[in-house]
Design an enzyme around this catalytic site. Structure first.
Site, PDB file in Angstrom:
ATOM      1  N   LYS A   1       1.246  11.679   5.485  1.00  0.00           N
ATOM      2  CA  LYS A   1       1.520  10.546   6.392  1.00  0.00           C
ATOM      3  C   LYS A   1       1.965   9.320   5.604  1.00  0.00           C
ATOM      4  O   LYS A   1       2.926   8.648   5.955  1.00  0.00           O
ATOM      5  CB  LYS A   1       0.243  10.264   7.196  1.00  0.00           C
ATOM      6  CG  LYS A   1       0.274   9.053   8.095  1.00  0.00           C
ATOM      7  CD  LYS A   1      -0.572   7.863   7.663  1.00  0.00           C
ATOM      8  CE  LYS A   1      -1.896   8.065   7.066  1.00  0.00           C
ATOM      9  NZ  LYS A   1      -2.659   6.922   6.653  1.00  0.00           N
TER      10      LYS A   1
ATOM     11  N   LYS B   1       0.829  -1.212   0.000  1.00  0.00           N
ATOM     12  CA  LYS B   1       0.000   0.000   0.000  1.00  0.00           C
ATOM     13  C   LYS B   1       0.868   1.269   0.000  1.00  0.00           C
ATOM     14  O   LYS B   1       0.580   2.235  -0.700  1.00  0.00           O
ATOM     15  CB  LYS B   1      -0.936  -0.043   1.221  1.00  0.00           C
ATOM     16  CG  LYS B   1      -1.716   1.216   1.493  1.00  0.00           C
ATOM     17  CD  LYS B   1      -2.704   1.568   0.390  1.00  0.00           C
ATOM     18  CE  LYS B   1      -3.483   2.823   0.747  1.00  0.00           C
ATOM     19  NZ  LYS B   1      -4.151   3.386  -0.425  1.00  0.00           N
TER      20      LYS B   1
HETATM   21  P1  NAD Z   1     -11.362  10.095   7.697  1.00  0.00           P
HETATM   22  O1  NAD Z   1     -10.663  11.071   8.573  1.00  0.00           O
HETATM   23  O2  NAD Z   1     -12.408  10.569   6.762  1.00  0.00           O
HETATM   24  O3  NAD Z   1     -12.024   8.922   8.597  1.00  0.00           O
HETATM   25  C1  NAD Z   1     -11.460   8.454   9.794  1.00  0.00           C
HETATM   26  C2  NAD Z   1     -12.569   8.250  10.808  1.00  0.00           C
HETATM   27  O4  NAD Z   1     -11.961   7.782  12.028  1.00  0.00           O
HETATM   28  C3  NAD Z   1     -13.332   9.546  11.159  1.00  0.00           C
HETATM   29  O5  NAD Z   1     -14.721   9.330  11.087  1.00  0.00           O
HETATM   30  C4  NAD Z   1     -12.887   9.839  12.585  1.00  0.00           C
HETATM   31  O6  NAD Z   1     -13.891  10.493  13.366  1.00  0.00           O
HETATM   32  C5  NAD Z   1     -12.581   8.461  13.110  1.00  0.00           C
HETATM   33  N1  NAD Z   1     -11.665   8.463  14.252  1.00  0.00           N
HETATM   34  C6  NAD Z   1     -10.561   9.221  14.439  1.00  0.00           C
HETATM   35  N2  NAD Z   1      -9.978   8.919  15.621  1.00  0.00           N
HETATM   36  C7  NAD Z   1     -10.735   7.927  16.173  1.00  0.00           C
HETATM   37  C8  NAD Z   1     -10.650   7.190  17.392  1.00  0.00           C
HETATM   38  N3  NAD Z   1      -9.670   7.404  18.270  1.00  0.00           N
HETATM   39  N4  NAD Z   1     -11.596   6.263  17.635  1.00  0.00           N
HETATM   40  C9  NAD Z   1     -12.619   6.029  16.756  1.00  0.00           C
HETATM   41  N5  NAD Z   1     -12.746   6.709  15.593  1.00  0.00           N
HETATM   42  C10 NAD Z   1     -11.809   7.645  15.314  1.00  0.00           C
HETATM   43  O7  NAD Z   1     -10.183   9.319   6.900  1.00  0.00           O
HETATM   44  P2  NAD Z   1     -10.338   8.418   5.585  1.00  0.00           P
HETATM   45  O8  NAD Z   1     -10.019   9.247   4.390  1.00  0.00           O
HETATM   46  O9  NAD Z   1     -11.604   7.652   5.653  1.00  0.00           O
HETATM   47  O10 NAD Z   1      -9.092   7.437   5.782  1.00  0.00           O
HETATM   48  C11 NAD Z   1      -9.104   6.369   6.703  1.00  0.00           C
HETATM   49  C12 NAD Z   1      -7.884   5.488   6.433  1.00  0.00           C
HETATM   50  O11 NAD Z   1      -7.965   4.961   5.090  1.00  0.00           O
HETATM   51  C13 NAD Z   1      -6.562   6.266   6.510  1.00  0.00           C
HETATM   52  O12 NAD Z   1      -5.573   5.432   7.066  1.00  0.00           O
HETATM   53  C14 NAD Z   1      -6.252   6.585   5.056  1.00  0.00           C
HETATM   54  O13 NAD Z   1      -4.875   6.785   4.828  1.00  0.00           O
HETATM   55  C15 NAD Z   1      -6.811   5.368   4.357  1.00  0.00           C
HETATM   56  N6  NAD Z   1      -7.232   5.564   2.957  1.00  0.00           N
HETATM   57  C16 NAD Z   1      -7.917   6.681   2.570  1.00  0.00           C
HETATM   58  C17 NAD Z   1      -8.310   6.810   1.238  1.00  0.00           C
HETATM   59  C18 NAD Z   1      -9.077   8.027   0.733  1.00  0.00           C
HETATM   60  O14 NAD Z   1      -9.126   8.235  -0.492  1.00  0.00           O
HETATM   61  N7  NAD Z   1      -9.689   8.837   1.601  1.00  0.00           N
HETATM   62  C19 NAD Z   1      -8.032   5.794   0.318  1.00  0.00           C
HETATM   63  C20 NAD Z   1      -7.382   4.653   0.753  1.00  0.00           C
HETATM   64  C21 NAD Z   1      -6.972   4.542   2.077  1.00  0.00           C
END
Ligand code: NAD
Length: 296
Positions: free
Chosen positions: A240, A171
């Protein structure tokens, strides 16, 4: 069907959890933001008060969380951590967290007979909604057999091996390239547009030529030319990912000259537009520096 736990229903976790409900699974959900859990309560999911509560209701818990530190604290942190759940047998990490935290958390969970599955995903919010993500998996073979039908709900599965963190390395390699494509495409377009080319024409040319990439084919036409800057991935998370990739490379003695430059471009984008800005703001940085606009 047995109850599944889901922690972190943000941009990616939200649509993925929604697909599990559509497929007929019962869900027990936790997120620090009450706003994002509301629609799930309305659809019949149980909303828990802590990660430990989720892990006391479900044998399999999936997490989609922003950073390695948050995954570590949700999994291991104090009384409220997943590790203190009474039912959990398997924790599946859908986040991009790097191999370091995977190894650390997997080791501590193993002492409590809780299995660990790396399952980072690629394909953005669009892929999460459509169930067309690439799902990279590393875990022991028997655990893979059990979790494969659940992960198929999200997209196409790539099993990388049994070693904890291996899928995370895949990834990080992908996301380094995706960020590099954004930076290099922004530079190339800034030069071309400054020279007098129409950005839409230039993109059409590149997409029919050898320079095409994920930024020219997807991010620029969808989120930059229409000036929406809403691809759905934050600058903070992209920074990150590239930082984690370079740290892993450094630890193994692999030089990353281009990676270092991409990381600095993301650091500047983050300092200029904020960690919560959409990472397509990389293009805005180049627009500002070159005095041009990529308007379609
Ligand atoms: P996001 O910030 O939209 O979602 C993260 C969620 O986690 C939020 O709803 C937040 O409130 C919650 N959260 C934060 N701290 C928390 C805690 N201590 N306990 C419980 N919930 C908590 O982020 P995202 O874009 O959905 O990304 C999530 C993961 O997926 C990341 O690691 C990111 O790198 C990865 N990712 C993102 C994408 C993208 O296009 N957005 C694509 C592939 C992978």
């Amino acid at each position: 069907m047995a109850v599944l736990g889901f922690i972190g229903v943000g941009r990616m976790g939200g649509p993925m959890a929604s697909r599990l409900l559509d497929a007929g699974h019962q869900l027990c959900i936790y997120d620090v933001s009450a706003e994002v859990t509301k629609p799930f309560a309305a659809r019949g999911a149980t909303i828990a008060g802590s990660p430990a509560e989720v892990a006391s209701q479900a044998e399999i818990v999936l997490v989609s969380l922003p950073t390695p530190d948050i995954v570590r604290s949700v999994a291991l942190g104090g009384n409220a951590g997943i590790i203190n759940g009474t039912r959990i047998r398997m924790l599946v990490d859908l986040s991009t967290t790097g191999p370091g935290v995977a190894n650390e958390v997997a080791g501590q969970l193993a002492e409590k007979r809780i299995g660990w599955v790396d399952a980072p995903v690629s394909g953005g919010v669009t892929g999460a909604k459509a169930g067309t993500l690439a799902v990279m998996v590393s875990c022991p073979k028997p655990a893979f057999g059990e979790i494969e039908p659940v992960l198929k709900t999200f997209g196409k599965i790539f099993f990388t091996g049994e070693k904890p963190g291996l899928a995370q390395s895949a990834k990080l390699a992908n996301n380094l390239l995706a960020a590099t494509a954004m930076v290099a495409t922004s530079e190339a377009l800034a030069m071309g547009v400054k020279a007098g080319l129409d950005p839409k024409v230039l993109l059409d040319i590149i997409n029919a030529s050898s320079g095409r990439n994920s930024a020219t084919q997807d991010k620029f036409p969808r989120s930059i030319l229409p000036r929406t800057f809403d691809f759905g991935f934050t600058t903070g998370l992209s920074y990150k990912d590239v930082r984690l990739c370079i740290e892993e490379a450094e630890a193994m003695g692999v030089p990353m000259v281009v990676g270092g430059a991409v990381r600095e471009m993301l650091a500047i984008t983050r300092a200029t537009f904020g960690a919560d800005s959409d990472f397509t703001h990389i293009a805005k940085l180049l627009e500002d520096w070159a005095g041009v606009e990529f308007r379609g």
